[in-house]
Design an enzyme around this catalytic site. Structure first.
Site, PDB file in Angstrom:
ATOM      1  CE  LYS A  64      38.401  44.373  45.870  1.00  0.00           C
ATOM      2  NZ  LYS A  64      37.464  44.624  44.774  1.00  0.00           N
ATOM      3  CD  GLN A  96      36.805  47.217  42.048  1.00  0.00           C
ATOM      4  OE1 GLN A  96      37.646  46.457  42.539  1.00  0.00           O
ATOM      5  NE2 GLN A  96      35.627  47.432  42.623  1.00  0.00           N
ATOM      6  CG  ASP A 139      35.803  39.180  42.394  1.00  0.00           C
ATOM      7  OD1 ASP A 139      35.662  39.053  43.627  1.00  0.00           O
ATOM      8  OD2 ASP A 139      35.396  40.176  41.763  1.00  0.00           O
TER       9      ASP A 139
END
Ligand code: NAP
Length: 280
Positions: free
Chosen positions: A54, A98, A121
């Protein structure tokens, strides 16, 4: 009949090109690049590699990364403090935690420390509720990527019977909500569903989001249905029996090269959108 292949790599490439152009325009206007903060707890090799990917993809598209790496022993309170700091930092536009995080951490509490305006996200309760209410918000990236793919291929959703297999908060549930928002008639299937084959047989649009290799048999696919295979299992195997499904569907996402490339492209697009919104 052989299905048209929905080329996620090509659609993602186009979205990344648009995102890079918007990032450049933002940088010229704001005097700094859009910034995505990545928070990694522990040293799980797969998570480390996802975060690195990413960050690399961000750099390639004119987006800065702020790397926050915390030890495996981090507590919920420590993680919340780190994320709250990023939520309050005007130089940070988007925050990605994450996951999964180590088991001593309350993952939901950590997600909720992400300010909704930086939830690129799409993991907070705010984002999920806004998705359900069809209000402006960031969406979970893979579901948003799926809908963008269907839009790119001009798949009509209104009035169609959509069957989503899987109901996870990051994938199955929000993708069903987005399809509902497009006036599809949505059925969710999950581990307690007793007539999975019958449900899939009725679907005009099938979204497989399970994580079980080839659980969805090709012969269940209604001729002419659109098949989205979000599953990604070891050996590049999806959740749909692709070899048979491709002969019955009108369109299908391949594995790999279908849904997968869209996820990161949407993450970066939403990061730039958050940066733009910060300028008012
Ligand atoms: P998850 O959290 O494990 O959820 C799996 C879902 O499948 C659950 O809702 C579960 O039902 C349901 N399920 C399990 N066994 C089933 C069965 N036999 N019949 C019907 N439903 C069943 O997984 P996830 O995070 O949503 O991911 C799903 C898949 O998508 C994985 O292969 C993952 O790698 C892939 N994925 C891909 C991307 C991408 O970027 N392409 C992103 C995210 C995920 P219950 O709720 O009843 O347990």
């Amino acid at each position: 009949m052989s299905a048209e292949i929905i080329d996620g790599s090509a659609v993602a490439k186009q979205l990344l090109a648009e995102t890079a152009a918007r990032a450049k325009a933002f940088t010229e206007r704001a005097g700094r690049a859009p910034c995505l903060a990545t928070v990694l707890v522990g040293q799980d090799p797969a998570s480390m590699s996802y975060v690195r990917m990413k960050q690399n993809r961000s750099a390639k598209n004119g987006i800065d990364s702020r790397k926050v790496e915390l030890p495996e022993t981090t507590t919920t309170d420590e993680l919340i403090a780190a994320i709250t700091g990023l939520s309050d930092d005007p130089q940070v536009d988007g925050i990605l935690l994450q996951h999964p995080v180590p088991e001593q951490i309350d993952e939901r509490a950590a997600f909720e420390a992400i300010a909704p305006r930086k939830d690129v996200d799409g993991v907070t309760m705010h984002s999920l509720a806004a998705t359900a209410l069809d209000l402006p918000s960031f969406h979970s990236c893979t579901p948003e990527g799926i809908v963008r793919l269907l839009d790119s291929y001009r798949v009509e959703l209104a009035g169609k019977r959509a069957v989503v297999i899987g109901r996870s908060p990051i994938l199955g549930m929000p993708v069903g909500l987005l399809l509902l928002g497009r006036n599809a008639t949505v059925t969710y299937c999950h581990s307690g569903t007793v007539d999975l084959a019958d449900q899939v047989r009725q679907a005009d649009v099938v979204v497989a989001a399970v994580g079980r290799p080839e659980l969805i048999k090709g012969e269940w696919i209604k001729p002419g249905a659109v098949v989205v295979d979000a599953g990604y299992n070891p050996g590049n195997v999806g959740d749909v029996e692709q070899a048979v499904a491709v002969e019955r569907a009108s369109m299908i996402t391949p594995v790999p090269g279908g849904v997968g490339p869209m996820t990161i492209a949407v993450l970066l697009a939403q990061t730039v959108a958050a940066a733009e919104a910060s300028l008012g």
